[in-house]
Design a protein around this motif. Structure first.
Motif, PDB file in Angstrom:
ATOM      1  N   UNK A  41       0.849  -1.191   0.000  1.00 16.61           N
ATOM      2  CA  UNK A  41       0.000   0.000   0.000  1.00 16.61           C
ATOM      3  C   UNK A  41       0.885   1.241   0.000  1.00 16.61           C
ATOM      4  N   UNK A  42       0.584   2.166  -0.914  1.00 18.74           N
ATOM      5  CA  UNK A  42       1.302   3.433  -0.975  1.00 18.74           C
ATOM      6  C   UNK A  42       0.314   4.591  -0.998  1.00 18.74           C
ATOM      7  N   UNK A  43       0.593   5.597  -0.191  1.00 21.18           N
ATOM      8  CA  UNK A  43      -0.130   6.861  -0.254  1.00 21.18           C
ATOM      9  C   UNK A  43       0.686   7.760  -1.158  1.00 21.18           C
ATOM     10  N   UNK A  44       0.112   8.192  -2.277  1.00 21.79           N
ATOM     11  CA  UNK A  44       0.787   9.034  -3.254  1.00 21.79           C
ATOM     12  C   UNK A  44       0.195  10.435  -3.212  1.00 21.79           C
ATOM     13  N   UNK A  45       1.045  11.452  -3.171  1.00 26.63           N
ATOM     14  CA  UNK A  45       0.572  12.834  -3.209  1.00 26.63           C
ATOM     15  C   UNK A  45       1.369  13.628  -4.233  1.00 26.63           C
ATOM     16  N   UNK A  46       0.710  14.606  -4.822  1.00 28.66           N
ATOM     17  CA  UNK A  46       1.346  15.561  -5.716  1.00 28.66           C
ATOM     18  C   UNK A  46       0.935  16.938  -5.227  1.00 28.66           C
ATOM     19  N   UNK A  47       1.941  17.761  -4.909  1.00 34.37           N
ATOM     20  CA  UNK A  47       1.710  19.103  -4.386  1.00 34.37           C
ATOM     21  C   UNK A  47       2.232  20.104  -5.400  1.00 34.37           C
ATOM     22  N   UNK A  48       1.287  20.800  -6.044  1.00 32.06           N
ATOM     23  CA  UNK A  48       1.643  21.806  -7.027  1.00 32.06           C
ATOM     24  C   UNK A  48       1.699  23.201  -6.435  1.00 32.06           C
ATOM     25  N   UNK A  96      10.889  24.345 -20.844  1.00 32.02           N
ATOM     26  CA  UNK A  96      11.576  24.923 -19.689  1.00 32.02           C
ATOM     27  C   UNK A  96      10.647  25.861 -18.930  1.00 32.02           C
ATOM     28  N   UNK A  97       9.603  25.295 -18.383  1.00 30.61           N
ATOM     29  CA  UNK A  97       8.629  26.054 -17.598  1.00 30.61           C
ATOM     30  C   UNK A  97       8.894  25.747 -16.133  1.00 30.61           C
ATOM     31  N   UNK A  98       9.030  26.795 -15.328  1.00 30.67           N
ATOM     32  CA  UNK A  98       9.266  26.588 -13.902  1.00 30.67           C
ATOM     33  C   UNK A  98       7.933  26.688 -13.159  1.00 30.67           C
ATOM     34  N   UNK A  99       7.377  25.531 -12.847  1.00 28.84           N
ATOM     35  CA  UNK A  99       6.134  25.424 -12.075  1.00 28.84           C
ATOM     36  C   UNK A  99       6.292  24.193 -11.184  1.00 28.84           C
ATOM     37  N   UNK A 120      10.028  18.269  -8.830  1.00 25.20           N
ATOM     38  CA  UNK A 120      10.234  18.375 -10.273  1.00 25.20           C
ATOM     39  C   UNK A 120       9.961  19.822 -10.678  1.00 25.20           C
ATOM     40  N   UNK A 121      10.672  20.311 -11.693  1.00 30.17           N
ATOM     41  CA  UNK A 121      10.480  21.698 -12.138  1.00 30.17           C
ATOM     42  C   UNK A 121       9.087  21.944 -12.705  1.00 30.17           C
ATOM     43  N   UNK A 122       8.428  20.879 -13.232  1.00 39.79           N
ATOM     44  CA  UNK A 122       7.068  21.019 -13.758  1.00 39.79           C
ATOM     45  C   UNK A 122       6.424  19.636 -13.894  1.00 39.79           C
ATOM     46  N   UNK A 123       5.139  19.624 -14.208  1.00 39.85           N
ATOM     47  CA  UNK A 123       4.402  18.357 -14.310  1.00 39.85           C
ATOM     48  C   UNK A 123       4.907  17.476 -15.447  1.00 39.85           C
TER      49      UNK A 123
END
Length: 136
Positions: A41-48, A96-99, A120-123
């Motif tokens: 089991x893994x809890x995965x999160x992405x924080x933008x 080369x987008x910095x987000x 990561x620098x972007x999605x």
């Protein structure tokens, strides 16, 4: 604690509770043997940044959870035997987008703890490195 994180934490706790019930084959107190049938089991999160936080639960052995494509995600994690730092799926360039986005995973893979956090620098770069694992 923000709602998305609290919900994800509760989902992981519920999944881990189910994992404990499933992971004990045979006699009480018998230790499960790692292998394809050992639940993970893994809890995965992405924080933008800001309010852009998403989370899901991935269950493998068998594939399931709340991830939109658990079978593909489980194959990715199995390919690196739970070492998410070893993922490097697609080396094609991105704009080369910095987000910045932060991908995190915490949980259990084949009876071993998993802790992963990478910015990561972007999605696009996130997707290049991890394919569909963090696509939710």
């Amino acid at each position: 604690m923000p709602f998305a994180r609290r919900t994800a934490a509760l989902a992981l706790a519920a999944a881990l509770g189910g994992l404990a019930a499933v992971a004990v084959p045979g006699a009480a107190g018998a230790a499960p043997r790692p292998g394809p049938e050992t639940p993970s089991v893994l809890l995965l999160t992405v924080d933008g940044g800001g309010a852009d936080v998403r989370a899901t639960v991935l269950v493998c052995g068998p594939a399931g959870g709340l991830h939109p494509d658990p079978a593909a995600a489980c194959r990715l994690v199995a390919r690196v035997d739970g070492d998410l730092d070893a993922l490097d799926v697609d080396a094609d360039p991105c704009a080369a987008v910095h987000a910045p986005v932060v991908a995190r995973a915490v949980g259990i893979w084949q009876d071993r703890p998993v802790r992963y956090a990478r910015t990561f620098d972007n999605r696009c770069l996130l997707t290049r490195a991890t394919a569909s694992l963090f696509a939710f």
